[in-house]
Scaffold this active site. Structure first.
Site, PDB file in Angstrom:
ATOM      1  N   GLY A   1       0.883  -1.229   0.178  1.00 38.78           N
ATOM      2  CA  GLY A   1      -0.069   0.019  -0.040  1.00 38.78           C
ATOM      3  C   GLY A   1       0.609   1.441   0.020  1.00 38.78           C
ATOM      4  O   GLY A   1       1.967   1.015   0.001  1.00 38.78           O
TER       5      GLY A   1
ATOM      6  N   LYS B   1      -2.906   4.955   5.693  1.00 38.13           N
ATOM      7  CA  LYS B   1      -2.230   3.692   4.722  1.00 38.13           C
ATOM      8  C   LYS B   1      -3.423   3.339   3.963  1.00 38.13           C
ATOM      9  O   LYS B   1      -4.210   2.770   4.232  1.00 38.13           O
ATOM     10  CB  LYS B   1      -1.575   2.773   5.668  1.00 38.13           C
ATOM     11  CG  LYS B   1      -0.843   1.831   4.872  1.00 38.13           C
ATOM     12  CD  LYS B   1      -0.301   0.700   5.912  1.00 38.13           C
ATOM     13  CE  LYS B   1       0.471  -0.413   5.013  1.00 38.13           C
ATOM     14  NZ  LYS B   1       1.027  -1.389   6.217  1.00 38.13           N
TER      15      LYS B   1
ATOM     16  N   ASP C   1       9.369  -7.810  10.124  1.00 37.80           N
ATOM     17  CA  ASP C   1       9.832  -6.827   8.969  1.00 37.80           C
ATOM     18  C   ASP C   1      10.499  -5.615   9.583  1.00 37.80           C
ATOM     19  O   ASP C   1      10.100  -4.583   9.362  1.00 37.80           O
ATOM     20  CB  ASP C   1       8.489  -6.564   7.995  1.00 37.80           C
ATOM     21  CG  ASP C   1       8.982  -6.005   6.606  1.00 37.80           C
ATOM     22  OD1 ASP C   1      10.219  -6.015   6.348  1.00 37.80           O
ATOM     23  OD2 ASP C   1       8.273  -5.156   6.208  1.00 37.80           O
TER      24      ASP C   1
END
Length: 521
Positions: free
Chosen positions: A198, A215, A329
């Site tokens: 995104g 987002k 991540d």
């Protein structure tokens, strides 16, 4: 929030009005001439993470309420004139988290303190106490009974739903049309970042003029819908000062009849850590290039705690959530910085609840999710059919820490063959650490010294004799060696040899405090 007035030779008693500063997280009063008792009013500072009252002239007993501070991680009461028994509760059960050395009249406590046992002789009770004590107990009992009855009556008048959120906690509802309006139709000039799942836009909510980051999920991208659900599930159950706070979510149909999913976050005015470490153009973020003290994050200033902030966030996810969460991540672009340069870890699109990762996913599914992270930060065991775990996050953190101080991405062109950023740092450790430090970091510090000397901003830096320069260089190198050691340990190829995140937090705080003391001598 932090208050640091250490080393100023202030005298008198510690102001009881400090108890009204309930948002304080770090309070440093060490190195002054305060006397008298530690104020009972400090009991209201339940959010304190650090309290340093060392090297004063404080008297009286060590307050027991300090043992009830659930988030207090560092307590220093050393070198005062305190007396009486030391508690064994809360922080007082962890000898590495607090210090009371230099208080010769203390007794008891945990065995590691090696304090003398406390005398258990009870003084003869005055005859008048035999009357006062029962009367006091009776008065307290009556007061408690009346308070309990009042609370009971008030609760009966409230709605049955006791989980009603406070106005601050109540989730804001934002429509699709409001998101369009706040971003001027998702205009390009409001785009502040993009990723595989995104894009992120800056927006201003019309109702209260609040600046937010929005987002927008790229739903045609495979895995984007699942990323949206995973991020919602992760963020709704966690709350920590170093995690990016979600304001609300929007799942609806857009004007073309397509599915739309978006997340609204607090806006981080100072961008992300990657932009500070690696300016993309000659002018972009040039003023944001981190100085030496900012990159070290150990000078005990509000702006210099990035490394500790990120480690604290991971420690919370790994050890203090109801269900352990693995971020999966971690990288500089997912570390966001607010007005005060406080770091907030964001982007939980790949996050895994550890119980779900072990029970509901096959190894292949787990690896597939993990490898959608960022090359260079993915732990090597994920590529060898290893399962998602907290030590995977620790590896990513170690790489991030090495990147911060070497200025090199783990994907730098120089890393080829069997050479990587971990081996690059390990080969230089400990004797040649200064040779691999980002040159711009040290160069900027020299510029800072010249400015200080020229304008006389700080008296301490006006006269830099040879002895001071030698000591300063030694202190800097000692800090860098300690920090590199943590980065090397965390990024070890063997998961079992990586340093646990709660130990990382403690080590970083010790390094910061030690460096701060050295530059204030």
């Amino acid at each position: 929030m932090e208050l640091d007035i250490s080393g100023n030779k202030l005298s008198g008693t510690i102001p009881s009005t400090l108890g009204s500063c309930i948002s304080l997280e770090r309070l440093h009063l060490e190195g002054n001439k305060f006397e008298g008792l530690i104020p009972e009013s400090l009991e209201t500072l339940r959010g304190l993470e650090e309290l340093d009252l060392s090297e004063n002239n404080l008297t009286g007993r060590v307050p027991e309420f300090l043992g009830r501070f659930s988030v207090l991680r560092h307590l220093n009461l050393s070198h005062n004139n305190l007396e009486g028994e030391v508690s064994r509760d809360g922080i007082f059960a962890n000898a590495s988290a607090f210090s009371v050395v230099g208080n010769d009249k203390l007794c008891g406590g945990i065995p590691e303190l090696h304090l003398p046992p406390c005398s258990r002789k009870k003084p003869r009770e005055p005859i008048s106490f035999k009357v006062v004590i029962p009367a006091t107990i009776a008065a307290v009992f009556i007061s408690v009974l009346l308070c309990s009855l009042s609370i009971f009556c008030i609760r009966r008048k409230l709605p049955r739903n006791s989980n009603t959120p406070t106005p601050e906690e109540e989730q804001i509802v934002v429509s699709y049309s409001e998101l369009i309006k706040s971003t001027n139709g998702f205009a390009a000039e409001n785009l502040i970042g993009s990723g595989s799942f995104g894009s992120v836009y800056k927006g201003i909510l019309s109702g209260e003029g609040r600046i937010v980051a929005i987002k927008i999920m790229n739903l045609p991208q495979k895995g984007a819908s699942k990323s949206f659900i995973d991020e919602c599930n992760s963020l709704r159950s966690i709350r920590h000062r170093n995690l990016l706070k979600i304001i609300t979510a929007c799942s609806t149909i857009d004007l073309q009849g397509n599915d739309f999913k978006g997340l609204v976050f607090e806006f981080m005015s100072n961008g992300n850590l990657d932009q500070w470490l690696h300016p993309t153009t000659e002018h972009q973020y040039r003023t944001k290039k981190l100085s030496f003290t900012q990159r070290l994050n150990i000078c005990c200033l509000i702006f210099n705690n990035i490394a500790i902030d990120v480690a604290s966030a991971l420690d919370y996810l790994h050890h203090h959530c109801e269900t352990t969460i693995v971020h999966c991540d971690l990288k500089p672009s997912n570390v966001l910085l607010d007005d005060d340069m406080t770091a907030h870890v964001g982007d939980f699109g790949l996050a895994k609840f550890l119980s779900e990762a072990s029970k509901n996913l096959s190894i292949n599914q787990t690896i597939s999710a993990a490898l959608k992270g960022s090359i260079g930060y993915i732990p090597p065991e994920y590529g060898m059919r290893g399962e998602v775990s907290v030590v995977g996050d620790i590896y990513s953190y170690g790489i991030l820490l090495l990147e911060m101080f070497t200025g090199k991405r783990p994907t730098d062109d120089m890393f080829e063959g069997d050479l990587n950023i971990h081996k690059f740092a390990d080969m230089a450790f400990p004797g040649n650490v200064m040779a691999i430090i980002d040159p711009s970091m040290l160069a900027e510090e020299e510029i800072y010294e010249n400015e200080v000397n020229e304008h006389g901003i700080e008296e301490r830096a006006i006269i830099l004799n040879n002895d001071f320069q030698v000591n300063r260089t030694s202190n800097i190198e000692e800090c860098l060696v300690s920090l590199m050691e943590i980065g090397i340990s965390c990024s070890n190829k063997s998961p079992g040899k990586r340093m646990a995140m709660n130990i990382v937090v403690n080590r970083l705080q010790i390094i910061r405090d030690s460096f701060f003391r050295s530059i204030n001598r």
